[in-house]
Design an enzyme around this catalytic site. Structure first.
Site, PDB file in Angstrom:
ATOM      1  N   ASP A  16       0.871  -1.184   0.000  1.00 38.79           N
ATOM      2  CA  ASP A  16       0.000   0.000   0.000  1.00 38.79           C
ATOM      3  C   ASP A  16       0.903   1.227   0.000  1.00 38.79           C
ATOM      4  O   ASP A  16       2.128   1.114   0.175  1.00 38.79           O
ATOM      5  CB  ASP A  16      -0.871  -0.008   1.269  1.00 38.79           C
ATOM      6  CG  ASP A  16      -1.817   1.186   1.341  1.00 38.79           C
ATOM      7  OD1 ASP A  16      -2.379   1.568   0.295  1.00 38.79           O
ATOM      8  OD2 ASP A  16      -1.985   1.752   2.435  1.00 38.79           O
ATOM      9  N   SER A  17       0.298   2.399  -0.146  1.00 41.02           N
ATOM     10  CA  SER A  17       1.077   3.635  -0.048  1.00 41.02           C
ATOM     11  C   SER A  17       1.490   3.899   1.404  1.00 41.02           C
ATOM     12  O   SER A  17       2.469   4.590   1.643  1.00 41.02           O
ATOM     13  CB  SER A  17       0.238   4.810  -0.554  1.00 41.02           C
ATOM     14  OG  SER A  17      -0.959   4.881   0.191  1.00 41.02           O
ATOM     15  N   CYS A  79      -4.373  -1.728  -1.769  1.00 39.75           N
ATOM     16  CA  CYS A  79      -4.572  -0.300  -2.024  1.00 39.75           C
ATOM     17  C   CYS A  79      -5.536  -0.194  -3.202  1.00 39.75           C
ATOM     18  O   CYS A  79      -5.263  -0.735  -4.281  1.00 39.75           O
ATOM     19  CB  CYS A  79      -3.234   0.346  -2.372  1.00 39.75           C
ATOM     20  SG  CYS A  79      -3.383   2.066  -2.892  1.00 39.75           S
ATOM     21  N   ASN A  80      -6.654   0.473  -2.971  1.00 37.69           N
ATOM     22  CA  ASN A  80      -7.648   0.607  -4.038  1.00 37.69           C
ATOM     23  C   ASN A  80      -7.128   1.471  -5.181  1.00 37.69           C
ATOM     24  O   ASN A  80      -7.421   1.220  -6.346  1.00 37.69           O
ATOM     25  CB  ASN A  80      -8.929   1.242  -3.479  1.00 37.69           C
ATOM     26  CG  ASN A  80      -9.693   0.299  -2.579  1.00 37.69           C
ATOM     27  OD1 ASN A  80     -10.602  -0.380  -3.014  1.00 37.69           O
ATOM     28  ND2 ASN A  80      -9.305   0.237  -1.316  1.00 37.69           N
ATOM     29  N   GLU A 158      -2.996   8.817   8.425  1.00 34.58           N
ATOM     30  CA  GLU A 158      -1.548   8.616   8.569  1.00 34.58           C
ATOM     31  C   GLU A 158      -0.989   9.476   9.706  1.00 34.58           C
ATOM     32  O   GLU A 158      -0.018   9.104  10.348  1.00 34.58           O
ATOM     33  CB  GLU A 158      -0.820   8.946   7.260  1.00 34.58           C
ATOM     34  CG  GLU A 158      -1.048   7.923   6.161  1.00 34.58           C
ATOM     35  CD  GLU A 158      -0.259   6.616   6.336  1.00 34.58           C
ATOM     36  OE1 GLU A 158       0.809   6.640   6.959  1.00 34.58           O
ATOM     37  OE2 GLU A 158      -0.733   5.573   5.840  1.00 34.58           O
ATOM     38  N   CYS A 190     -11.109   2.488   0.015  1.00 30.88           N
ATOM     39  CA  CYS A 190      -9.723   2.849   0.313  1.00 30.88           C
ATOM     40  C   CYS A 190      -9.349   2.059   1.555  1.00 30.88           C
ATOM     41  O   CYS A 190     -10.111   2.034   2.536  1.00 30.88           O
ATOM     42  CB  CYS A 190      -9.605   4.351   0.566  1.00 30.88           C
ATOM     43  SG  CYS A 190      -7.983   4.847   1.195  1.00 30.88           S
ATOM     44  N   THR A 191      -8.215   1.395   1.515  1.00 32.33           N
ATOM     45  CA  THR A 191      -7.871   0.497   2.630  1.00 32.33           C
ATOM     46  C   THR A 191      -7.533   1.248   3.915  1.00 32.33           C
ATOM     47  O   THR A 191      -7.421   0.631   4.973  1.00 32.33           O
ATOM     48  CB  THR A 191      -6.695  -0.426   2.242  1.00 32.33           C
ATOM     49  OG1 THR A 191      -5.619   0.375   1.737  1.00 32.33           O
ATOM     50  CG2 THR A 191      -7.118  -1.436   1.204  1.00 32.33           C
ATOM     51  N   HIS A 192      -7.382   2.566   3.823  1.00 32.31           N
ATOM     52  CA  HIS A 192      -7.197   3.340   5.055  1.00 32.31           C
ATOM     53  C   HIS A 192      -8.519   3.500   5.828  1.00 32.31           C
ATOM     54  O   HIS A 192      -8.507   3.677   7.043  1.00 32.31           O
ATOM     55  CB  HIS A 192      -6.670   4.744   4.737  1.00 32.31           C
ATOM     56  CG  HIS A 192      -5.203   4.806   4.463  1.00 32.31           C
ATOM     57  ND1 HIS A 192      -4.639   4.339   3.305  1.00 32.31           N
ATOM     58  CD2 HIS A 192      -4.181   5.301   5.213  1.00 32.31           C
ATOM     59  CE1 HIS A 192      -3.320   4.546   3.338  1.00 32.31           C
ATOM     60  NE2 HIS A 192      -3.017   5.122   4.484  1.00 32.31           N
TER      61      HIS A 192
HETATM   62  N1  DGL Z   1      -4.902   2.908   0.953  1.00 35.01           N
HETATM   63  C1  DGL Z   1      -4.911   3.567  -0.338  1.00 35.01           C
HETATM   64  C2  DGL Z   1      -6.155   3.180  -1.104  1.00 35.01           C
HETATM   65  O1  DGL Z   1      -6.739   2.152  -0.786  1.00 35.01           O
HETATM   66  C3  DGL Z   1      -4.688   5.024  -0.121  1.00 35.01           C
HETATM   67  C4  DGL Z   1      -4.044   5.661  -1.284  1.00 35.01           C
HETATM   68  C5  DGL Z   1      -3.372   6.963  -1.013  1.00 35.01           C
HETATM   69  O2  DGL Z   1      -2.190   6.936  -0.680  1.00 35.01           O
HETATM   70  O3  DGL Z   1      -4.001   8.004  -1.245  1.00 35.01           O
HETATM   71  O4  DGL Z   1      -6.553   3.828  -2.026  1.00 35.01           O
END
Ligand code: DGL
Length: 277
Positions: A16-17, A79-80, A158, A190-192
């Protein structure tokens, strides 16, 4: 197609990011406790979701190559944004290494319970890609989809602002519109976002089912590893190794709180240097 060795003891690569992908890793740790896992969070370059398609593809491909160099036996795009924009590129680089993504999983969840109106919240890049409406309507063309980009959620999460008043105000700004549209379910695209699920659920109310694609993504991974006969037969708990591209401390503090376990092996990695080797 490139052909890599997929040995049973090799780790699963999850990326992921930032720390959002830990929401997927947590499911894998609980459903497949004997698997070794490598987690990669590109915290030096996050957020991805407000960046261009070209940049996101470049970053995703670098990370995929890094994971392939670590001899992973499967890759989970947790990460989506990357799933929406660079899934095909990642799969091409990965050759015979199976790649699981969260958008396919979330779309399956959105079509599995007879929902008629489905909301999707995600980063601007995921929403602009239209990956969710396309994938959901491929499975069921009658479902109405309402999309909402939530650009500020990722940086706030974050920063650890998961319980903060400011988050609640911003969440109302994004979600009130959806709340008044009579949706049956809301995909956390979004996985966040599972890290702020309580705030989202509270605003949306009891009548809206909150969909977190992590469990379905994990089930899909399990199905693939089983069908390829590459589940780890070891009976000990798996090893977890984390790689990040900037100061590990904040990642560790927030990550440990979320995973409910110590993150012992966090390594700082310079992607460019590594790839030059
Ligand atoms: N967790 C990422 C997602 O699912 C976040 C991407 C981001 O860094 O903006 O999209």
């Amino acid at each position: 197609m490139k052909n890599f060795d997929l040995s049973l003891n090799n780790p699963i690569g999850v990326f992921d990011s930032g720390m959002g992908g830990l929401t997927v890793m947590r499911e894998i740790m609980s459903a497949m406790p004997h698997e070794n896992i490598i987690y990669f969070g590109d915290i030096a370059r996050l957020p991805y979701g407000t960046k261009s398609v070209t940049t996101i593809r470049k970053f995703a491909l670098q990370t995929a190559k890094f994971l392939i160099n670590q001899n992973v036996k499967a890759i989970v795009i947790a990460c989506n944004t990357i799933s929406a924009i660079a899934k095909d590129e990642v799969q091409e680089a990965a050759g015979n290494i199976p790649v699981v993504d969260v958008i396919s999983a979330g779309s399956r969840d959105a079509t599995s319970n007879g929902y008629k109106n489905v909301g999707v919240i995600a980063t601007p890049a995921t929403i602009n890609s239209k990956a969710y409406p396309v994938a959901i309507n491929q499975l069921n063309p009658t479902i109405e989809i309402l999309s909402q980009a939530c650009a500020l959620f990722v940086p706030m999460i974050e920063e650890g602002f998961t319980q903060h008043k400011a988050l609640e105000l911003i969440a109302h700004d994004y979600l009130d519109i959806l709340k008044h549209q009579n949706i049956d379910a809301l995909v956390l695209g979004c996985t966040h976002y599972p890290l702020i699920k309580d705030t989202i659920a509270q605003i949306m109310g009891n009548s809206v089912k909150i969909i977190d694609p992590a469990i379905t993504a994990c089930n899909e991974l399990n199905r693939i590893l089983t069908s390829k006969n590459i589940l780890n037969p070891n009976q000990e708990k798996g090893n977890y190794h984390y790689f990040v591209t900037d100061i590990p401390l904040k990642f560790k503090e927030n990550g440990e709180r979320f995973l409910g376990t110590k993150m012992d092996k966090i390594e700082l990695v310079n992607l460019d240097e590594y790839l030059d080797r």
